[in-house]
Design a protein around this motif. Sequence first.
Motif: not given
Length: 119
Positions: A1-16
Amino acid sequence: MTQSDMDIDALVGEWLTLKEAAQPLGVSPNRIKTLIRENRLMGVVRGGELSIPAAFVDGHDLVKGLPGTVMLLSDAGFSTEEALRWLFTPDDSLPGTPIQAMRENRGTEVRRRAQSMAF
């Protein structure tokens, strides 16, 4: 997982996953995929599966005004990552994030901002 992916995950939170998103909406996972392909919804691969932010689903429907806003951002040249960042980044002038404002039925102001970025 890239840093960008981690940043997006931190902003978005839960995924479906598509299957998880389709169930409350009463549609097939293929319909969710079609909405993504038509730029009316955004999805990214998470854990090997195409997923959408949980915040995009409001009960048994998509958040009011989301498909049009996603299309506006796409037409403005935003990548999926840039659009997700914009939708989930707090904006003091709203207040809150654009997706929160849309969930609170304050989508007109969000669309105005999206339109102003497009031109």
